[in-house]
Design an enzyme around this catalytic site. Structure first.
Site, PDB file in Angstrom:
ATOM      1  N   ASN A  65      70.513  59.792  43.053  1.00 18.68           N
ATOM      2  CA  ASN A  65      70.253  58.689  43.999  1.00 18.68           C
ATOM      3  C   ASN A  65      68.837  58.694  44.539  1.00 18.68           C
ATOM      4  O   ASN A  65      68.493  57.842  45.364  1.00 18.68           O
ATOM      5  CB  ASN A  65      71.255  58.727  45.161  1.00 18.68           C
ATOM      6  CG  ASN A  65      71.105  59.968  46.032  1.00 18.68           C
ATOM      7  OD1 ASN A  65      70.444  60.944  45.660  1.00 18.68           O
ATOM      8  ND2 ASN A  65      71.736  59.937  47.195  1.00 18.68           N
ATOM      9  N   LYS A  66      67.993  59.624  44.077  1.00 21.73           N
ATOM     10  CA  LYS A  66      66.610  59.683  44.552  1.00 21.73           C
ATOM     11  C   LYS A  66      65.739  58.633  43.858  1.00 21.73           C
ATOM     12  O   LYS A  66      66.179  57.928  42.948  1.00 21.73           O
ATOM     13  CB  LYS A  66      66.034  61.086  44.315  1.00 21.73           C
ATOM     14  CG  LYS A  66      66.752  62.204  45.060  1.00 21.73           C
ATOM     15  CD  LYS A  66      66.569  62.090  46.559  1.00 21.73           C
ATOM     16  CE  LYS A  66      66.807  63.385  47.295  1.00 21.73           C
ATOM     17  NZ  LYS A  66      68.130  63.988  47.095  1.00 21.73           N
TER      18      LYS A  66
END
Length: 395
Positions: free
Chosen positions: A182-183
């Protein structure tokens, strides 16, 4: 058929697939050229001389503390409003996290409270760039210098952010980036430690690789990984170490993502701006605050309900979003109120009131590179409806 809008989604193109396949076909699956290339790309982006790839941001923070000699009896000042790993790594080395409350605008630690928390046992400040926001990093750095203690920059959420002309990763003695899916960019799992200090870099390189000596040409060039006779050095261990290495396939994914980083940051900025424009007229919501000297590399898009809303109302709003196929989550529950920290240290509700107030009213909305305006509109309309539902229930 319902149209699910997920909370996050990685941005994978043909370039990522091509480089991963290239890595697989090379026969070098560990300790190879992709790791070295990825380290250089990330270190350069953080304006640092050295990059050390590891298998997670948590591993990177753990090694950073160990490299600086932090251990039992030491105190490290940090934030209670973060993912729990930023505090857990202190317990992993036997140190004690000393929490200070946050600034309600930036959601990072209040610099004045940081300075007041310093004691003779303080060995470091571990500052988290919450949601990718590097605000106050220069202030923490000044405090650390005045008191002659190191600043550890937890930039796990901030790759590509800039504050006061300085890049995330460039503050303090050592920094750690992370690349969970999710970065901003992802390696699947992974992280990179960055520093200008060669001694710290060498220690981290050794400890991530079972405590093997550095420099170690037969390993660092990948001879051992290819199956050739590595020599005695491969079985020589100078210090306690860990298997925190990043695999070549993960690094290949990271190299491709780093080549596209500016494009990725621009995409996320457009999505954030779309949310801002759609939600700015909603007085029940507090939008993220970005300092005028900050260029954000958005990790997530987290809004807060106004102060009149309770945690229970927030939770029902999140549940309503999920029922309507809109991804949502509370970001972050306060670390000091997690069961383990309550039991071990005796923390209680009210210890850090600003962090607790913020935590009880946050809602992370769907956020990824290719989120369409139509989807943002659906999210915002659904959010408004769920808030209105709570208002009606109030009477």
């Amino acid at each position: 058929m319902s149209h699910e809008i997920p909370l996050s989604r990685p941005d994978i193109t043909d370039l990522e697939i091509e480089l991963v396949v290239q890595s697989l076909r090379s026969g070098r699956l560990s300790i190879g050229p992709m790791v070295e290339q990825f380290e250089k790309l990330v270190a350069t982006r953080g304006d640092r001389r050295h990059g050390i790839a590891v298998n997670s941001g948590t591993s990177g923070l753990h090694l950073a503390l160990l490299a600086m000699g932090i251990g039992p009896g030491d105190e490290v000042i940090t934030t209670p409003f973060s993912f729990i790993a930023s505090a857990n790594v202190m317990l992993m080395v036997g140190a004690r996290p000393v929490f200070v409350d946050i600034d309600p605008k930036t959601l990072n630690m209040d610099p004045e409270k940081v300075e007041r928390a310093i004691t003779p046992r303080t060995r470091a400040i571990l500052a988290v760039e919450c949601f990718g926001n590097p605000a106050h990093m220069d202030a923490y750095e000044s405090i650390a210098k005045r008191h002659e203690i190191p600043l550890i920059e937890d930039c796990c959420e901030a790759l590509g952010s800039v504050h006061a002309g300085r890049k995330a990763g460039s503050f303090g003695r050592i920094g750690v980036f992370a690349f969970y899916p999710n970065k901003q960019i992802t390696t699947g799992e992974g992280g990179v430690i960055v520093t200008d200090d060669k001694r710290l870099a060498d220690l981290c390189r050794s400890m991530r690789n079972q405590g093997r000596p550095i420099p170690m040409s037969s390993v660092e060039t990948g001879v051992a990984a290819q199956g050739a006779t590595p020599g005695a050095a491969w079985l020589s261990h100078e210090r306690l170490g860990y298997n925190y290495r990043l695999a070549e396939m993960n690094a290949a994914l990271g190299v491709a993502q780093m080549r596209r980083l500016d494009e990725i940051i621009a995409k996320r900025q457009r999505v954030a701006e779309t949310y801002m424009s759609r939600l700015m007229a909603n007085h029940d919501i507090i939008l993220p605050t970005v300092h005028e000297l900050t260029a954000m590399s958005w990790f997530v898009f987290v809004v807060r309900l106004a102060g009149t809303y309770s945690r229970e109302e927030r939770d029902r709003i999140i549940a309503g979003l999920l029922r309507h196929d809109v991804g949502a989550k509370d970001y972050f529950p306060c670390i000091h109120l997690q069961p383990f920290y309550r039991e071990r240290f005796g923390y209680a509700t009210g210890d850090f009131p600003i962090a607790e107030s913020v935590s009880g009213r946050t809602i992370a909305l769907p956020f990824h590179n290719d989120l369409h305006e139509h989807d943002v509109d659906i999210v915002c309309r659904t959010l408004a409806l769920m808030i209105e539902r709570e208002n009606i229930k109030r009477g």
